[in-house]
Write an enzyme that holds these catalytic residues in place. Sequence first.
Site, PDB file in Angstrom:
ATOM      1  N   HIS A 122      -5.584   6.553   4.080  1.00 15.45           N
ATOM      2  CA  HIS A 122      -7.047   6.669   4.042  1.00 15.45           C
ATOM      3  C   HIS A 122      -7.657   6.322   2.684  1.00 15.45           C
ATOM      4  O   HIS A 122      -8.852   6.043   2.609  1.00 15.45           O
ATOM      5  CB  HIS A 122      -7.482   8.089   4.415  1.00 15.45           C
ATOM      6  N   ALA A 123      -6.871   6.385   1.618  1.00 19.81           N
ATOM      7  CA  ALA A 123      -7.433   6.145   0.289  1.00 19.81           C
ATOM      8  C   ALA A 123      -8.043   4.749   0.210  1.00 19.81           C
ATOM      9  O   ALA A 123      -7.463   3.770   0.682  1.00 19.81           O
ATOM     10  CB  ALA A 123      -6.354   6.308  -0.774  1.00 19.81           C
TER      11      ALA A 123
END
Length: 390
Positions: A132-133
């Site tokens: 998700h980063a």
Amino acid sequence: MSGRAQLMWDEAVTGYDFGPDHPMDPVRLALTRRLVDAFGLDREVDVVAAKAAGDSTLRLVHRQDYVEAVKAASVDPGAADGKYGLGTLDDPAFAGMHEVSALIAGQSVGAAEAVWRGEALHAVNFAGGLHHAMPGGASGFCIYNDAALAVARLLELGAERIAYVDVDVHHGDGVQAAFWEDPRVLTVSLHEHPRTLFPQTGWPEETGAATAEGSAVNVALPAGTGDAGWLRAFHSVVPELIADFRPQVLVTQHGADTHFEDPLAHLAVSLDAQRAVQVACHELAHEYAEGRWVALGGGGYAVVDVVPRSWTHLVAIAAGREVAPESVIPESWRQDVFARTRQLGPARMTDGRWPVEWVGWEAGYDPADRLDQAVLAARRAVFPLRGLLA
């Protein structure tokens, strides 16, 4: 090329710890590592501790100002800059955050390097898969996007076609975003529908930028999807795309949070179906990528009952010494579980659903079925862009 697999592991990765009340408990990593050892899989793989990713590697995906913000929060968690997604409920800042996040990223980058250079046929980093980063911010329990960094490093080394397949219950949004404009990378994500789950992205209409149309594929599954539907969706989309794309390397993310016991999502997949997809990914790597396979972990918050068993199966498959589903789990591991968590560990490496049965797409589909609607939406959105029949 070495026929042995590499297991990327440094005990320090268990320092990726957002605190006692956070669902991403690092005990899931420690217990997985102990279960791998309990089954004697250490003897079947080369256990390697890669160095932490340095700034130049992190910049393959992340902006330097974000890296500096992570470093600052790592030194002084109380001063974390919220505009970078740090110091939030999802991503609390903690001392040493930069160092351990870079270490996890380094394991995935090291796995990619080993596979590309022929030092290993397969490489596994179950501490990774933090998908998700974003380039400029933390998101969804993820500080650095090791999955995207592994793919970016492969491109830097000269790879021209990389397929990334993500079967975490959450959309692989950060990896999709990193390669949105790059036709050299095919990203495929099977996840719970964005209407009902974070990060509310991963709609079938998300197919890549104009420069890379058809390079992003999203199968948005209805809440409640179980084994037969999950496997049907995977096999109705992924193999045909991989056969068409012919990747030089297959990178896969195996979040265990699709499981029916997971507390943060709403699919109903068993450990046995997760194992079946791991086997399928291994086979696809051999059929289309000369065996080059980088396998990562991801989400998974049933930290005793599910995650260690799922990722131990993944390591065993990569090692070429599969653990039979009916295998009894060594009592030494169950004692370790109780000592660490005061919970009783599972007794076998199965949920009792092996072999898992499903019906292939070639048998036809039901336009009134919600699962088939999800598959059809993904195929219609992407397949024609790639010259395939929807």
